[in-house]
Design an enzyme around this catalytic site. Structure first.
Site, PDB file in Angstrom:
ATOM      1  N   HIS A 198      -9.157   8.653   3.893  1.00  0.00           N
ATOM      2  CA  HIS A 198      -9.102   7.274   4.389  1.00  0.00           C
ATOM      3  C   HIS A 198     -10.493   6.689   4.634  1.00  0.00           C
ATOM      4  O   HIS A 198     -10.623   5.492   4.873  1.00  0.00           O
ATOM      5  CB  HIS A 198      -8.318   7.191   5.707  1.00  0.00           C
ATOM      6  CG  HIS A 198      -6.840   7.337   5.564  1.00  0.00           C
ATOM      7  ND1 HIS A 198      -6.197   8.551   5.709  1.00  0.00           N
ATOM      8  CD2 HIS A 198      -5.869   6.433   5.281  1.00  0.00           C
ATOM      9  CE1 HIS A 198      -4.893   8.384   5.542  1.00  0.00           C
ATOM     10  NE2 HIS A 198      -4.668   7.105   5.275  1.00  0.00           N
TER      11      HIS A 198
ATOM     12  N   ASP B 113      -8.981  14.749   7.927  1.00  0.00           N
ATOM     13  CA  ASP B 113      -8.241  13.770   7.125  1.00  0.00           C
ATOM     14  C   ASP B 113      -8.286  14.125   5.630  1.00  0.00           C
ATOM     15  O   ASP B 113      -8.629  13.306   4.784  1.00  0.00           O
ATOM     16  CB  ASP B 113      -8.815  12.358   7.367  1.00  0.00           C
ATOM     17  CG  ASP B 113      -7.966  11.258   6.733  1.00  0.00           C
ATOM     18  OD1 ASP B 113      -6.755  11.444   6.587  1.00  0.00           O
ATOM     19  OD2 ASP B 113      -8.541  10.205   6.394  1.00  0.00           O
TER      20      ASP B 113
ATOM     21  N   HIS C 217       1.774   4.362  -3.091  1.00  0.00           N
ATOM     22  CA  HIS C 217       1.664   5.824  -3.099  1.00  0.00           C
ATOM     23  C   HIS C 217       2.764   6.415  -3.981  1.00  0.00           C
ATOM     24  O   HIS C 217       2.549   7.415  -4.674  1.00  0.00           O
ATOM     25  CB  HIS C 217       1.774   6.389  -1.682  1.00  0.00           C
ATOM     26  CG  HIS C 217       0.501   6.318  -0.902  1.00  0.00           C
ATOM     27  ND1 HIS C 217      -0.684   6.875  -1.333  1.00  0.00           N
ATOM     28  CD2 HIS C 217       0.222   5.754   0.307  1.00  0.00           C
ATOM     29  CE1 HIS C 217      -1.637   6.672  -0.433  1.00  0.00           C
ATOM     30  NE2 HIS C 217      -1.107   5.979   0.571  1.00  0.00           N
TER      31      HIS C 217
ATOM     32  N   HIS D 102       0.840  -1.207   0.000  1.00  0.00           N
ATOM     33  CA  HIS D 102       0.000   0.000   0.000  1.00  0.00           C
ATOM     34  C   HIS D 102       0.873   1.254   0.000  1.00  0.00           C
ATOM     35  O   HIS D 102       0.693   2.153  -0.830  1.00  0.00           O
ATOM     36  CB  HIS D 102      -0.909  -0.010   1.243  1.00  0.00           C
ATOM     37  CG  HIS D 102      -1.616   1.283   1.510  1.00  0.00           C
ATOM     38  ND1 HIS D 102      -2.975   1.447   1.331  1.00  0.00           N
ATOM     39  CD2 HIS D 102      -1.163   2.494   1.963  1.00  0.00           C
ATOM     40  CE1 HIS D 102      -3.320   2.691   1.647  1.00  0.00           C
ATOM     41  NE2 HIS D 102      -2.230   3.340   2.037  1.00  0.00           N
ATOM     42  N   GLU D 103       1.810   1.312   0.928  1.00  0.00           N
ATOM     43  CA  GLU D 103       2.616   2.518   1.071  1.00  0.00           C
ATOM     44  C   GLU D 103       3.494   2.769  -0.161  1.00  0.00           C
ATOM     45  O   GLU D 103       3.609   3.896  -0.640  1.00  0.00           O
ATOM     46  CB  GLU D 103       3.467   2.435   2.342  1.00  0.00           C
ATOM     47  CG  GLU D 103       2.654   2.511   3.627  1.00  0.00           C
ATOM     48  CD  GLU D 103       1.877   3.819   3.760  1.00  0.00           C
ATOM     49  OE1 GLU D 103       2.344   4.852   3.243  1.00  0.00           O
ATOM     50  OE2 GLU D 103       0.799   3.791   4.369  1.00  0.00           O
TER      51      GLU D 103
ATOM     52  N   GLU E 232      -5.811   6.856  -1.951  1.00  0.00           N
ATOM     53  CA  GLU E 232      -5.791   5.848  -0.893  1.00  0.00           C
ATOM     54  C   GLU E 232      -6.311   4.501  -1.399  1.00  0.00           C
ATOM     55  O   GLU E 232      -5.763   3.445  -1.089  1.00  0.00           O
ATOM     56  CB  GLU E 232      -6.638   6.303   0.302  1.00  0.00           C
ATOM     57  CG  GLU E 232      -5.897   7.189   1.283  1.00  0.00           C
ATOM     58  CD  GLU E 232      -4.718   6.492   1.922  1.00  0.00           C
ATOM     59  OE1 GLU E 232      -4.827   5.309   2.301  1.00  0.00           O
ATOM     60  OE2 GLU E 232      -3.647   7.126   2.030  1.00  0.00           O
TER      61      GLU E 232
ATOM     62  N   TYR F 148      -4.113  14.794  -2.920  1.00  0.00           N
ATOM     63  CA  TYR F 148      -4.443  14.094  -1.677  1.00  0.00           C
ATOM     64  C   TYR F 148      -5.513  14.840  -0.893  1.00  0.00           C
ATOM     65  O   TYR F 148      -5.323  15.230   0.250  1.00  0.00           O
ATOM     66  CB  TYR F 148      -3.178  13.907  -0.845  1.00  0.00           C
ATOM     67  CG  TYR F 148      -3.257  12.732   0.116  1.00  0.00           C
ATOM     68  CD1 TYR F 148      -3.393  11.438  -0.356  1.00  0.00           C
ATOM     69  CD2 TYR F 148      -3.174  12.929   1.485  1.00  0.00           C
ATOM     70  CE1 TYR F 148      -3.451  10.361   0.510  1.00  0.00           C
ATOM     71  CE2 TYR F 148      -3.226  11.862   2.368  1.00  0.00           C
ATOM     72  CZ  TYR F 148      -3.374  10.586   1.873  1.00  0.00           C
ATOM     73  OH  TYR F 148      -3.424   9.512   2.736  1.00  0.00           O
TER      74      TYR F 148
END
Length: 359
Positions: free
Chosen positions: A280, A275, A182, A178-179, A202, A193
């Site tokens: 998210h 957020d 990005h 996932h990270e 996300e 974002y």
């Protein structure tokens, strides 16, 4: 809160743990849990400010000298330890090709970076995050009981977790995938974002994080768990993961963590200023659309549904401010191009977006 993202070419920070979860812990946890959550939020905020100052210095200059790419792409991994400080990258403890260490965090980070590199190379012929052989760097043991993991446009960083709510953040291969995704998004669609574009950012990371796990486990769509971060929640926590792509809103319901706030369709879209306008939270909607599409198509999810999403990320028509409807239409367009307008694949993707109320 770990949500700073600058312009397309400016280094950014993306965290796996959403701020709403940390805020629930700061409100509902034991004194120690509250303290750790507040420290994590504070660390994220401080680190974000430092990054914004460094960004201009660290951003790669366009048009400069380019490192030659080897003829045969191969992973170049370096794992460091911060030794529970907040210094990056820290001390080098395992480099590419070195034997296993006696530290689970080090080896899980090494393996997760490798699995992500292999997935993108084997499935999409992509040479690392930037498609130009970018070395993959990870730092483990960041901070003191730090409850997060993040990508800062240059490397992966993993906290150890507090041990009562969260286990070590290297434990879940899909979190690592996932990270790092990005980074792929930064180098392709460059999705902003905030708002729906941020929720798509996300979601794309969840999609490919899940596919990386499925590829490593050789699972077909109908046998995958479609959970993000399974294994991260410590024993005793009432939940199974951070998010569920198949059933958004059901991943956890815990006295300390609160209830999973993700909506499963547009009828329950959450309008919030927190957020980055719910990146998210509302990511649950495109997450479910991908899961439904993959289940509708059948087989290995990375082969067709994953191909369509990857082509859409690289589509020249996608803009950084793309909303759900624009992205959905582009996935249908790419499915039509790849498989034909009347194909089962195109129909499954259209139906999935229709089911979640986007198309």
């Amino acid at each position: 809160m770990c949500n700073h993202v600058g312009h397309h070419s400016v280094p950014s920070i993306y965290c796996i743990l959403p701020p709403h979860m940390l805020k629930e812990i700061a409100k509902n946890g034991t004194p120690q849990q509250r303290s750790v959550a507040v420290d994590t939020l504070s660390t994220d905020h401080t680190f974000r400010q430092i990054r914004s100052v460094q960004a201009a210095l660290l951003a790669p200059k366009r048009g400069g000298s380019v490192t030659p790419v080897p003829a045969v792409p191969s992973a170049h991994r370096s794992i460091y330890t911060a030794n529970n400080t907040e210094t990056l990258p820290g001390k080098l403890v395992r480099s590419e090709g070195a034997p296993k260490s006696n530290d689970d965090c080090v080896d899980e980070a090494y393996d997760g970076l490798g699995a992500t590199f292999e997935f993108y190379l084997e499935i999409f012929h992509r040479n690392s995050i930037d498609d130009a052989g970018m070395p993959l760097t990870g730092t483990v043991h960041y901070g003191d009981k730090y409850d997060n993991a993040f990508w800062n446009s240059q490397q992966m960083v993993f906290g150890d977790g507090d041990g009562t709510l969260f286990n070590r953040f290297t434990i879940a291969i899909d979190v690592i995938g996932h990270e790092l995704t990005h980074g792929v998004t930064e180098h392709t669609a460059g999705l902003a974002y905030s708002g729906q574009a941020g929720a798509l950012n996300e979601s794309v990371s969840d999609v490919f994080g899940s596919l990386i796990k499925q590829y490593a486990l050789k699972q077909k769509a109908d046998t995958a768990d479609w959970l993000i971060g399974a294994g991260l929640l410590a024993s005793g926590v009432k939940g199974v993961a951070l998010r569920s792509m198949k059933e958004p809103g059901t991943a956890y319901d815990d006295p300390v963590l609160g209830k999973d706030p993700q909506p499963a369709d547009m009828a329950h879209y959450v309008n919030t200023s927190q957020d980055n306008h719910g990146v998210h939270i509302n990511s649950g909607i495109p997450n479910r659309a991908f899961c439904l599409a993959a289940l509708g198509i059948g087989g290995y999810a990375w082969e067709k549904a994953g191909r369509v999403w990857y082509e859409t990320l690289n589509d020249s028509h996608i803009k950084p401010t793309a909303n759900f409807k624009t992205f959905a239409r582009l996935t249908v367009s790419n499915a039509n191009r790849l498989y034909g307008a009347s194909s089962a694949e195109s129909k499954a993707i259209s139906k999935a977006w229709d089911t979640v109320g986007v198309l």
